[in-house]
Enzyme design. Structure first.
Site, short mmCIF file in Angstrom:
data_model
loop_
_atom_site.label_atom_id
_atom_site.label_comp_id
_atom_site.label_asym_id
_atom_site.label_seq_id
_atom_site.Cartn_x
_atom_site.Cartn_y
_atom_site.Cartn_z
N ARG A 1 -30.04 67.26 69.51
CA ARG A 1 -29.87 66.06 70.34
C ARG A 1 -30.52 66.22 71.71
O ARG A 1 -31.14 65.29 72.22
CB ARG A 1 -28.37 65.75 70.50
CG ARG A 1 -28.15 64.49 71.31
CD ARG A 1 -26.77 63.91 71.14
NE ARG A 1 -25.77 64.68 71.87
CZ ARG A 1 -24.47 64.33 71.91
NH1 ARG A 1 -24.05 63.29 71.23
NH2 ARG A 1 -23.61 65.06 72.58
N ASN B 1 -32.97 43.75 63.06
CA ASN B 1 -32.55 43.33 64.41
C ASN B 1 -33.68 43.49 65.41
O ASN B 1 -33.83 42.68 66.32
CB ASN B 1 -31.31 44.12 64.85
CG ASN B 1 -30.05 43.56 64.24
OD1 ASN B 1 -29.56 42.52 64.66
ND2 ASN B 1 -29.53 44.24 63.22
N ASN C 1 -25.63 48.03 72.29
CA ASN C 1 -25.59 48.41 70.88
C ASN C 1 -25.10 47.22 70.07
O ASN C 1 -24.36 46.38 70.55
CB ASN C 1 -24.62 49.59 70.69
CG ASN C 1 -24.53 50.03 69.24
OD1 ASN C 1 -25.55 50.21 68.57
ND2 ASN C 1 -23.31 50.21 68.74
N HIS D 1 -23.03 46.31 66.50
CA HIS D 1 -22.16 46.94 65.52
C HIS D 1 -21.65 45.87 64.54
O HIS D 1 -21.26 44.78 64.97
CB HIS D 1 -20.98 47.60 66.25
CG HIS D 1 -20.05 48.33 65.33
ND1 HIS D 1 -20.37 49.55 64.78
CD2 HIS D 1 -18.84 47.99 64.84
CE1 HIS D 1 -19.38 49.93 63.99
NE2 HIS D 1 -18.44 49.02 64.01
N GLU E 1 -19.23 55.98 77.11
CA GLU E 1 -19.20 57.33 76.53
C GLU E 1 -18.45 57.41 75.21
O GLU E 1 -18.53 58.42 74.51
CB GLU E 1 -18.60 58.33 77.54
CG GLU E 1 -19.57 58.74 78.64
CD GLU E 1 -19.45 57.88 79.90
OE1 GLU E 1 -19.03 56.70 79.78
OE2 GLU E 1 -19.78 58.38 80.98
N GLY E 2 -17.72 56.39 74.83
CA GLY E 2 -17.02 56.41 73.55
C GLY E 2 -17.90 55.89 72.43
O GLY E 2 -19.05 55.53 72.64
N ASP F 1 -18.60 52.97 70.04
CA ASP F 1 -18.34 51.54 69.84
C ASP F 1 -17.19 51.03 70.71
O ASP F 1 -16.37 50.23 70.26
CB ASP F 1 -18.06 51.24 68.35
CG ASP F 1 -19.23 51.66 67.46
OD1 ASP F 1 -20.37 51.52 67.88
OD2 ASP F 1 -18.96 52.13 66.34
N MET G 1 -28.86 55.29 64.35
CA MET G 1 -27.74 55.92 63.66
C MET G 1 -27.36 57.31 64.19
O MET G 1 -26.91 58.17 63.45
CB MET G 1 -28.03 56.01 62.15
CG MET G 1 -28.30 54.65 61.51
SD MET G 1 -27.01 53.43 61.85
CE MET G 1 -25.74 54.02 60.75
C1 GRF Z 1 -27.00 46.57 61.54
O1 GRF Z 1 -26.09 46.15 60.60
C2 GRF Z 1 -26.32 47.00 62.81
O2 GRF Z 1 -25.15 46.30 63.06
C3 GRF Z 1 -26.01 48.44 62.53
O3 GRF Z 1 -27.11 48.91 61.81
C4 GRF Z 1 -27.72 47.85 61.09
C5 GRF Z 1 -29.16 47.83 61.43
O4 GRF Z 1 -29.91 46.97 60.62
N1 GRF Z 1 -25.75 49.14 63.79
P1 GRF Z 1 -31.44 46.71 60.91
O5 GRF Z 1 -32.15 48.06 60.87
O6 GRF Z 1 -31.57 46.07 62.25
O7 GRF Z 1 -31.90 45.82 59.81
#
Ligand code: GRF
Length: 219
Positions: free
Chosen positions: A74, A22, A116, A118, A151-152, A154, A99
């Site tokens: 954190r 991404n 973000n 998801h 704050e939640g 997703d 993550m």
């Molecule tokens: C993606 O599937 C995204 O939706 C999730 O983590 C993955 C990241 O993939 N949050 P990449 O590292 O961008 O290939």
């Protein structure tokens, strides 16, 4: 009042823990050093909590500043990340496969400019293993969602969703792969909608757009 559009090229920062596909899509859409002086945005900084994350190498290859920040605690990670983000004066922060869960105070600091991605059609299947959750639920469609972070986990306002079919015989991997193709289109689309001010975290939207952003866009 929305902070976007800025009237100049927005400085984009990306937090990524993994392979960084991404991130690559964002770098293609918003190159670090845009030739076009009127570019909407440019990815300037990439931060990772994993030292060997391919995302860091991809960022460097594209000319962006890339930094590993250890995530033992954190608070320490976030303090260092905030310093790095402020040093480049980041306008928008994108979580692209980051993550870790960010603290409420981090989220508040970047409210309205923290996105973000998801791998599910939120609000369905929040949290980890979203593709597995979709398969176990017997869903016929899945997809991805780019949303503002609140704050939640997703739960923030949706900017863009793109959907895909779930096919007979799909595994977590085959479904993830199909979703990923759409993610690479959805994230740049969402960044564009935010940077142009068409969608904001608090609900102000350009006329004609529903709460799902470009909900008409389906993959
Ligand atoms: C993606 O599937 C995204 O939706 C999730 O983590 C993955 C990241 O993939 N949050 P990449 O590292 O961008 O290939």
């Amino acid at each position: 009042m929305s902070r976007f559009p800025l009237g100049r090229t927005a400085r984009i920062a990306v937090l990524a823990s993994g392979r960084g596909s991404n991130l690559e899509a964002l770098l293609r859409a918003f190159p670090c050093d845009p030739r076009d002086g009127g570019a909407l945005g440019a990815v300037r900084l990439v931060l990772s909590n994993r030292e060997g994350a391919p995302a860091l190498a991809k960022a460097r290859a594209a000319g962006a500043e890339a930094r590993y920040i250890a995530y033992d605690r954190r608070e320490a990670f976030e303090a260092e990340a905030i310093a790095a983000l402020e040093a480049v004066d980041a306008d928008l922060v994108c979580l692209a496969g980051f993550m870790r869960i960010l603290s409420p105070s981090f989220v508040r600091r970047f409210r309205g400019r923290l996105l973000n991605i998801h791998p599910s059609l939120l609000p369905a299947h929040r949290g980890l293993h979203a593709q597995r959750q979709a398969l176990e639920a017997g869903d016929r469609r899945s997809g991805c969602t780019v949303h503002f972070v609140d704050e939640g986990v997703d739960t923030g306002r949706v900017v863009v969703q793109r959907d895909v079919p779930i096919l007979p015989g799909d595994t977590e991997e085959s479904l993830a792969e199909r979703i990923r193709v759409q993610e690479h289109r959805a994230f740049p689309e969402a960044v564009r909608l935010v940077l142009t001010g068409e969608i904001t975290a608090d609900g102000a939207t350009a006329e004609g757009r529903g709460s799902r952003g470009s909900a008409g866009v389906h993959g």
